[in-house]
Scaffold this motif. Structure first.
Motif, short mmCIF file in Angstrom:
data_model
loop_
_atom_site.label_atom_id
_atom_site.label_comp_id
_atom_site.label_asym_id
_atom_site.label_seq_id
_atom_site.Cartn_x
_atom_site.Cartn_y
_atom_site.Cartn_z
N ILE A 89 39.03 54.78 46.90
CA ILE A 89 39.58 53.55 47.49
C ILE A 89 40.51 52.86 46.50
CG2 ILE A 89 39.00 51.23 48.32
CD1 ILE A 89 36.40 52.44 49.44
N PHE A 90 40.12 52.80 45.24
CA PHE A 90 40.93 52.15 44.22
C PHE A 90 42.31 52.78 44.10
CE2 PHE A 90 36.92 50.86 41.66
CZ PHE A 90 36.71 49.80 42.52
N PHE A 91 42.36 54.12 44.06
CA PHE A 91 43.62 54.79 43.76
C PHE A 91 44.46 55.12 45.00
CE2 PHE A 91 41.57 55.42 39.69
CZ PHE A 91 42.64 55.23 38.82
N GLU A 92 43.82 55.32 46.13
CA GLU A 92 44.59 55.65 47.34
C GLU A 92 45.34 54.43 47.89
OE1 GLU A 92 41.94 57.40 50.12
OE2 GLU A 92 41.56 59.18 48.90
N HIS A 93 44.90 53.24 47.54
CA HIS A 93 45.49 52.03 48.14
C HIS A 93 45.95 51.05 47.07
CE1 HIS A 93 43.83 53.56 51.88
NE2 HIS A 93 42.64 53.62 51.32
N MET A 94 46.39 51.56 45.95
CA MET A 94 46.75 50.70 44.83
C MET A 94 47.95 49.80 45.16
SD MET A 94 47.24 51.84 40.84
CE MET A 94 45.49 52.16 40.61
N GLU A 95 48.85 50.27 46.03
CA GLU A 95 50.05 49.49 46.34
C GLU A 95 49.74 48.24 47.17
OE1 GLU A 95 49.91 52.67 49.64
OE2 GLU A 95 49.23 52.36 47.58
N PHE A 96 48.52 48.16 47.71
CA PHE A 96 48.15 47.00 48.53
C PHE A 96 47.32 45.98 47.76
CE2 PHE A 96 48.47 50.57 51.63
CZ PHE A 96 49.59 50.10 52.31
N GLN A 97 47.11 46.23 46.48
CA GLN A 97 46.24 45.36 45.69
C GLN A 97 47.00 44.18 45.10
OE1 GLN A 97 44.69 48.12 42.82
NE2 GLN A 97 43.75 49.41 44.39
N GLY A 98 46.25 43.21 44.59
CA GLY A 98 46.84 42.06 43.94
C GLY A 98 47.48 42.44 42.61
N GLU A 99 48.08 41.47 41.98
CA GLU A 99 48.90 41.72 40.79
C GLU A 99 48.13 42.33 39.63
OE1 GLU A 99 51.69 39.13 37.67
OE2 GLU A 99 50.73 38.16 39.39
N HIS A 100 46.89 41.90 39.40
CA HIS A 100 46.17 42.29 38.19
C HIS A 100 45.21 43.47 38.39
CE1 HIS A 100 47.80 38.71 36.36
NE2 HIS A 100 47.29 37.96 37.32
N LEU A 101 44.86 43.77 39.61
CA LEU A 101 43.86 44.81 39.86
C LEU A 101 44.27 46.20 39.36
CD1 LEU A 101 42.17 44.14 43.32
CD2 LEU A 101 41.17 44.03 41.05
N PRO A 102 45.50 46.66 39.60
CA PRO A 102 45.84 48.03 39.18
C PRO A 102 45.61 48.29 37.69
CG PRO A 102 47.48 47.23 40.71
CD PRO A 102 46.59 46.06 40.40
N LEU A 103 45.96 47.33 36.83
CA LEU A 103 45.76 47.52 35.39
C LEU A 103 44.28 47.64 35.06
CD1 LEU A 103 48.41 45.11 33.82
CD2 LEU A 103 48.48 47.60 33.93
N LYS A 104 43.45 46.84 35.71
CA LYS A 104 42.01 46.92 35.46
C LYS A 104 41.44 48.24 35.95
CE LYS A 104 41.10 41.94 35.48
NZ LYS A 104 40.36 40.83 36.10
N ILE A 105 41.96 48.72 37.07
CA ILE A 105 41.48 49.99 37.62
C ILE A 105 41.86 51.15 36.69
CG2 ILE A 105 41.85 51.64 39.50
CD1 ILE A 105 41.96 49.18 41.37
N VAL A 106 43.07 51.11 36.15
CA VAL A 106 43.49 52.13 35.20
C VAL A 106 42.62 52.08 33.94
CG1 VAL A 106 45.35 52.88 33.67
CG2 VAL A 106 45.86 52.27 36.04
N GLU A 107 42.32 50.88 33.47
CA GLU A 107 41.44 50.73 32.30
C GLU A 107 40.07 51.32 32.59
OE1 GLU A 107 39.63 47.25 29.33
OE2 GLU A 107 40.71 46.69 31.17
#
Length: 208
Positions: A89-107
Motif C-alpha cells: 500500500i505504501f509504495f503502490e500509491h505513493m503519488e497520492f500521499q501527503g508531502e512528508h510521508l514518502p520520505l518516511k516510507i523510504v526511511e
C-alpha cells in the motif's frame, strides 16, 4: 441625476456592462471548475491510498499494529509476512500521499529489513561476531517508531481530507485507538522476554 441623464448613462454603459457580466460569469465558471477538479483529485487520493490503508489497519488485530509483530507474523492466505500488505500500500500509491510521508516510507524501507534480520541473528546465532542484542533491539524499536509516525500522519491526513470532502472521517476512531495502543504497547525487550523464555536477555547497562 434625473431620469433622462440616467437613461443616457444606462444606454451608453450597457455594452460595457454586458462585457463585464460575461467576464464575471466566465470567471465564476472557471473558479467552480477548478474547485470541482481539486475536489475530484482529493477524492482520488482518498480512495487510492487512505481507504486501502484504513481497511488494512481495521483488518489487523490491534496488538499487532506495529512493524515487529507484522514482520514476525505470516498471513495464512498469502504465505507472506503481514508487513508486506502495508508495504504494498505504501509504495503502490505513493503519488497520492501527503508531502512528508514518502520520505518516511523510504526511511522505513531502507532500515526495517536489516534491523529485523540483525535482531533474529542476535537472538539465534551463536557466532561471536553476531550483532549485539541490545543494539538490535534498539534498531527494531526505531523502526517501530518510524512505522508509528507513518500511520499517525496518514490517519491525520485522511481525517483532514474527509473534512474537506464533507464525508465521514472514518479514520478518527482508528487514530484514537492507535494512539492508545502505542501508549499500552510493551517495550520490545519485555515482549521478547515473554516470547523467548529460553533466552536470557542481557540487562541494560545503567547510565552513570
Amino acid at each position: 441625476m434625473n431620469f433622462d441623464t440616467f437613461a443616457k448613462w444606462s444606454a451608453a454603459s450597457s455594452p460595457y456592462l454586458a462585457v463585464l457580466s460575461v467576464f464575471i460569469s466566465n470567471w465564476l465558471g472557471r473558479r467552480a471548475a477548478r474547485a470541482k477538479v481539486a475536489n475530484e483529485q482529493k477524492m482520488i487520493r482518498y480512495k487510492s491510498f487512505y481507504i486501502p490503508l484504513i481497511k488494512q489497519l481495521y483488518n489487523t488485530k490491534p496488538g499487532m499494529r506495529n512493524y515487529y509483530d507484522l514482520r514476525s507474523s505470516i498471513n495464512p492466505q498469502t504465505k507472506q509476512n503481514c508487513f508486506v500488505a502495508f508495504e504494498n500500500i505504501f509504495f503502490e500509491h505513493m503519488e497520492f500521499q501527503g508531502e512528508h510521508l514518502p520520505l518516511k516510507i523510504v526511511e522505513l524501507e531502507v532500515t526495517a529489513e536489516n534491523a529485523y534480520n540483525d535482531l533474529q541473528l542476535a537472538l539465534n546465532s551463536k557466532f561471536s561476531n553476531a550483532p549485539s542484542i541490545e543494539e538490535a533491539i534498539e534498531a527494531v524499536e526505531k523502526v517501530n517508531r518510524i512505522f508509528d509516525e507513518i500511520i499517525i500522519e496518514a490517519l491525520q491526513e485522511s481525517e483532514s481530507l474527509a473534512r474537506t470532502l464533507s464525508i465521514e472521517p472514518i479514520s478518527r476512531p482508528l487514530l484514537k485507538s492507535y494512539l492508545y495502543e502505542i501508549h499500552r504497547r510493551p517495550k520490545l525487550r519485555e515482549q521478547l522476554a515473554k516470547e523467548r523464555p529460553d533466552y536470557q536477555l542481557q540487562k541494560p547497562i545503567p547510565k552513570t
